[in-house]
Structures are given as structure tokens and as C-alpha cells.
Motif scaffolding. Structure first.
Motif, PDB file in Angstrom:
ATOM      1  N   PHE A  11      26.891   9.639  -6.222  1.00 40.33           N
ATOM      2  CA  PHE A  11      27.140  11.065  -5.984  1.00 40.33           C
ATOM      3  C   PHE A  11      26.128  11.873  -6.779  1.00 40.33           C
ATOM      4  O   PHE A  11      25.333  11.315  -7.528  1.00 40.33           O
ATOM      5  CB  PHE A  11      28.592  11.454  -6.295  1.00 40.33           C
ATOM      6  CG  PHE A  11      29.008  11.337  -7.732  1.00 40.33           C
ATOM      7  CD1 PHE A  11      29.095  12.461  -8.550  1.00 40.33           C
ATOM      8  CD2 PHE A  11      29.366  10.109  -8.272  1.00 40.33           C
ATOM      9  CE1 PHE A  11      29.508  12.364  -9.875  1.00 40.33           C
ATOM     10  CE2 PHE A  11      29.780   9.997  -9.595  1.00 40.33           C
ATOM     11  CZ  PHE A  11      29.849  11.130 -10.391  1.00 40.33           C
ATOM     12  N   ARG A  12      26.130  13.197  -6.595  1.00 40.39           N
ATOM     13  CA  ARG A  12      25.119  14.053  -7.225  1.00 40.39           C
ATOM     14  C   ARG A  12      25.774  15.127  -8.103  1.00 40.39           C
ATOM     15  O   ARG A  12      26.849  15.625  -7.788  1.00 40.39           O
ATOM     16  CB  ARG A  12      24.247  14.726  -6.163  1.00 40.39           C
ATOM     17  CG  ARG A  12      23.522  13.715  -5.276  1.00 40.39           C
ATOM     18  CD  ARG A  12      22.438  14.337  -4.439  1.00 40.39           C
ATOM     19  NE  ARG A  12      21.232  14.631  -5.197  1.00 40.39           N
ATOM     20  CZ  ARG A  12      20.334  13.708  -5.586  1.00 40.39           C
ATOM     21  NH1 ARG A  12      20.527  12.449  -5.324  1.00 40.39           N
ATOM     22  NH2 ARG A  12      19.253  14.073  -6.251  1.00 40.39           N
ATOM     23  N   ILE A  13      25.055  15.483  -9.176  1.00 38.35           N
ATOM     24  CA  ILE A  13      25.483  16.517 -10.110  1.00 38.35           C
ATOM     25  C   ILE A  13      24.350  17.529 -10.265  1.00 38.35           C
ATOM     26  O   ILE A  13      23.186  17.140 -10.413  1.00 38.35           O
ATOM     27  CB  ILE A  13      25.810  15.906 -11.496  1.00 38.35           C
ATOM     28  CG1 ILE A  13      26.950  14.907 -11.400  1.00 38.35           C
ATOM     29  CG2 ILE A  13      26.093  17.004 -12.530  1.00 38.35           C
ATOM     30  CD1 ILE A  13      28.280  15.504 -11.002  1.00 38.35           C
ATOM     31  N   ALA A  14      24.684  18.809 -10.244  1.00 35.99           N
ATOM     32  CA  ALA A  14      23.697  19.869 -10.489  1.00 35.99           C
ATOM     33  C   ALA A  14      24.170  20.713 -11.664  1.00 35.99           C
ATOM     34  O   ALA A  14      25.369  20.940 -11.830  1.00 35.99           O
ATOM     35  CB  ALA A  14      23.519  20.739  -9.253  1.00 35.99           C
ATOM     36  N   ASP A  55      35.241  18.388  -5.674  1.00 30.34           N
ATOM     37  CA  ASP A  55      35.532  17.860  -7.007  1.00 30.34           C
ATOM     38  C   ASP A  55      35.480  19.002  -8.023  1.00 30.34           C
ATOM     39  O   ASP A  55      34.439  19.627  -8.207  1.00 30.34           O
ATOM     40  CB  ASP A  55      34.497  16.787  -7.344  1.00 30.34           C
ATOM     41  CG  ASP A  55      34.779  16.040  -8.627  1.00 30.34           C
ATOM     42  OD1 ASP A  55      35.600  16.513  -9.445  1.00 30.34           O
ATOM     43  OD2 ASP A  55      34.169  14.972  -8.827  1.00 30.34           O
ATOM     44  N   THR A  56      36.589  19.285  -8.688  1.00 26.67           N
ATOM     45  CA  THR A  56      36.648  20.418  -9.614  1.00 26.67           C
ATOM     46  C   THR A  56      36.300  20.040 -11.060  1.00 26.67           C
ATOM     47  O   THR A  56      36.279  20.907 -11.927  1.00 26.67           O
ATOM     48  CB  THR A  56      38.055  21.048  -9.601  1.00 26.67           C
ATOM     49  OG1 THR A  56      39.011  20.048  -9.980  1.00 26.67           O
ATOM     50  CG2 THR A  56      38.388  21.594  -8.215  1.00 26.67           C
ATOM     51  N   ARG A  57      36.032  18.762 -11.318  1.00 33.34           N
ATOM     52  CA  ARG A  57      35.712  18.341 -12.679  1.00 33.34           C
ATOM     53  C   ARG A  57      34.328  18.834 -13.116  1.00 33.34           C
ATOM     54  O   ARG A  57      33.465  19.105 -12.294  1.00 33.34           O
ATOM     55  CB  ARG A  57      35.766  16.816 -12.806  1.00 33.34           C
ATOM     56  CG  ARG A  57      37.162  16.262 -12.594  1.00 33.34           C
ATOM     57  CD  ARG A  57      37.179  14.756 -12.604  1.00 33.34           C
ATOM     58  NE  ARG A  57      36.506  14.263 -11.390  1.00 33.34           N
ATOM     59  CZ  ARG A  57      36.352  12.981 -11.115  1.00 33.34           C
ATOM     60  NH1 ARG A  57      36.779  12.059 -11.939  1.00 33.34           N
ATOM     61  NH2 ARG A  57      35.738  12.611  -9.995  1.00 33.34           N
ATOM     62  N   VAL A  58      34.149  18.918 -14.421  1.00 41.02           N
ATOM     63  CA  VAL A  58      32.849  19.200 -15.026  1.00 41.02           C
ATOM     64  C   VAL A  58      32.311  17.860 -15.529  1.00 41.02           C
ATOM     65  O   VAL A  58      33.075  17.015 -16.017  1.00 41.02           O
ATOM     66  CB  VAL A  58      33.004  20.217 -16.183  1.00 41.02           C
ATOM     67  CG1 VAL A  58      31.722  20.340 -16.987  1.00 41.02           C
ATOM     68  CG2 VAL A  58      33.432  21.571 -15.631  1.00 41.02           C
ATOM     69  N   TYR A  59      30.987  17.674 -15.417  1.00 39.73           N
ATOM     70  CA  TYR A  59      30.360  16.399 -15.770  1.00 39.73           C
ATOM     71  C   TYR A  59      29.277  16.567 -16.822  1.00 39.73           C
ATOM     72  O   TYR A  59      28.576  17.584 -16.849  1.00 39.73           O
ATOM     73  CB  TYR A  59      29.700  15.779 -14.527  1.00 39.73           C
ATOM     74  CG  TYR A  59      30.677  15.252 -13.523  1.00 39.73           C
ATOM     75  CD1 TYR A  59      31.085  13.922 -13.551  1.00 39.73           C
ATOM     76  CD2 TYR A  59      31.200  16.085 -12.536  1.00 39.73           C
ATOM     77  CE1 TYR A  59      31.986  13.442 -12.627  1.00 39.73           C
ATOM     78  CE2 TYR A  59      32.104  15.607 -11.602  1.00 39.73           C
ATOM     79  CZ  TYR A  59      32.489  14.280 -11.653  1.00 39.73           C
ATOM     80  OH  TYR A  59      33.389  13.799 -10.736  1.00 39.73           O
ATOM     81  N   GLY A  60      29.136  15.547 -17.624  1.00 41.69           N
ATOM     82  CA  GLY A  60      27.980  15.370 -18.492  1.00 41.69           C
ATOM     83  C   GLY A  60      27.319  14.075 -18.051  1.00 41.69           C
ATOM     84  O   GLY A  60      27.946  13.015 -18.121  1.00 41.69           O
ATOM     85  N   VAL A  61      26.073  14.148 -17.563  1.00 40.94           N
ATOM     86  CA  VAL A  61      25.393  12.978 -17.016  1.00 40.94           C
ATOM     87  C   VAL A  61      24.220  12.594 -17.913  1.00 40.94           C
ATOM     88  O   VAL A  61      23.367  13.435 -18.226  1.00 40.94           O
ATOM     89  CB  VAL A  61      24.869  13.245 -15.585  1.00 40.94           C
ATOM     90  CG1 VAL A  61      24.140  12.028 -15.043  1.00 40.94           C
ATOM     91  CG2 VAL A  61      26.021  13.641 -14.677  1.00 40.94           C
ATOM     92  N   ASP A  74      17.990  12.212 -20.814  1.00 44.35           N
ATOM     93  CA  ASP A  74      18.359  13.540 -20.321  1.00 44.35           C
ATOM     94  C   ASP A  74      19.881  13.634 -20.302  1.00 44.35           C
ATOM     95  O   ASP A  74      20.558  12.662 -19.957  1.00 44.35           O
ATOM     96  CB  ASP A  74      17.866  13.758 -18.888  1.00 44.35           C
ATOM     97  CG  ASP A  74      16.366  13.966 -18.793  1.00 44.35           C
ATOM     98  OD1 ASP A  74      15.705  14.131 -19.837  1.00 44.35           O
ATOM     99  OD2 ASP A  74      15.849  13.959 -17.657  1.00 44.35           O
ATOM    100  N   LEU A  75      20.401  14.795 -20.657  1.00 49.68           N
ATOM    101  CA  LEU A  75      21.817  15.094 -20.478  1.00 49.68           C
ATOM    102  C   LEU A  75      21.906  16.307 -19.570  1.00 49.68           C
ATOM    103  O   LEU A  75      21.269  17.338 -19.837  1.00 49.68           O
ATOM    104  CB  LEU A  75      22.520  15.395 -21.800  1.00 49.68           C
ATOM    105  CG  LEU A  75      23.971  15.877 -21.654  1.00 49.68           C
ATOM    106  CD1 LEU A  75      24.845  14.831 -20.980  1.00 49.68           C
ATOM    107  CD2 LEU A  75      24.550  16.278 -22.989  1.00 49.68           C
TER     108      LEU A  75
END
Length: 149
Positions: A11-14, A55-61, A74-75
Motif C-alpha cells: 500500500f502507499r503512504i503520503a 484507512d483513517t490511521r496515521v502512519y510513520g514509515v 527516511d521517516l
């Protein structure tokens, strides 16, 4: 408590990204992570990021690892999206999932300490160092997904 092993689809995170190292994060003069999260929430990016999915969660990648836990990475503080320039791809694969609950930021720091201790105690389990991610289910609950071979 041992982590759960689970397969994760891609999946993707922006969001916002900073490059740092664990040693830089131990020194308040060079730490970047707290400022990254402060800007992410201060600018309300969790609400204004385009192409959000359900998806309503917040992510740290954690991605673009230079080497291992001692190298640069990278974070990205962000949200799940369906597409987007500059978004980060979470790789499909097996992840060990560690959970934490409590007051921030102590809770997430303690969870990462458990993760490092777990891998020290289990050297036969190899981290991939490709993508790892934190998924926040509210302000006091996290699941940290560590990519493994």
C-alpha cells in the motif's frame, strides 16, 4: 509478549519525510522526528492529503535504509493513499507486529526498545530493512510492523 507474524499487502503512504539516523535522534540538537510529527499535525496534513483511501490511521514509515539500524533512513509521517507523487510504497511481505499502548511519546519509544531487544535476543530472525511502519490507532495506541525475511 512475542510479536505476531503476518503478511502485509503493498500500500502507499503520503505525507512529510525527513532523513535521519538513530544516533542523530538521540541528540536533541540533531533530532528530526519530533519536528516532523509536529509539522504533520500542526499543518493538519492528516486531513488535507489528497487521494486518501478509507484507512483513517496515521502512519510513520521507515524506508530508504542506507544499511541497518545504524545507517540513515527516511521517516515519512503520513496517511494511506490510493496514488500520489512522492508517496512511499510499503512493500508486500511478512512483518513482525509489535504493539504498544500508553502516553506518547514514551509509549512508542518503549515499543521500539522492545523491538531492538527482541532482535538482539533472536539473531536468527533477519530484518529486511526495506520498509517498516508504525500504524497509529488513535493518540495512545500503535502497532509497529517490522519487515522480516
Amino acid at each position: 509478549m512475542d510479536p505476531l507474524r503476518q503478511h502485509q499487502d503493498a500500500f502507499r503512504i503520503a505525507g512529510l519525510t525527513a532523513r535521519t539516523t538513530n544516533s542523530e535522534e538521540r541528540d536533541p540538537a540533531t533530532a528530526r522526528i519530533a519536528g516532523l510529527w509536529g509539522r504533520f499535525f500542526g499543518e493538519h496534513l492528516y486531513a488535507s492529503t489528497p487521494h486518501r483511501n478509507g484507512d483513517t490511521r496515521v502512519y510513520g514509515v521507515y524506508s530508504a535504509y542506507e544499511s541497518d539500524a545504524h545507517g540513515a533512513f527516511d521517516l515519512t509521517a503520513g496517511v494511506a493513499v490510493t496514488q500520489g507523487d512522492g508517496s512511499v510504497a510499503i512493500e508486500a511481505g511478512d512483518y513482525l507486529v509489535f504493539t504498544g499502548q500508553g502516553e506518547m511519546p514514551q509509549m512508542v519509544i518503549a515499543t521500539w526498545q522492545r523491538i531492538w531487544q527482541y532482535f538482539e535476543a533472536h539473531p536468527h530472525i533477519a530484518r529486511r530493512y526495506r520498509t517498516d511502519f508504525e500504524a497509529y490507532d488513535g493518540p495512545d495506541k500503535v502497532s509497529v510492523h517490522i519487515g522480516v525475511s
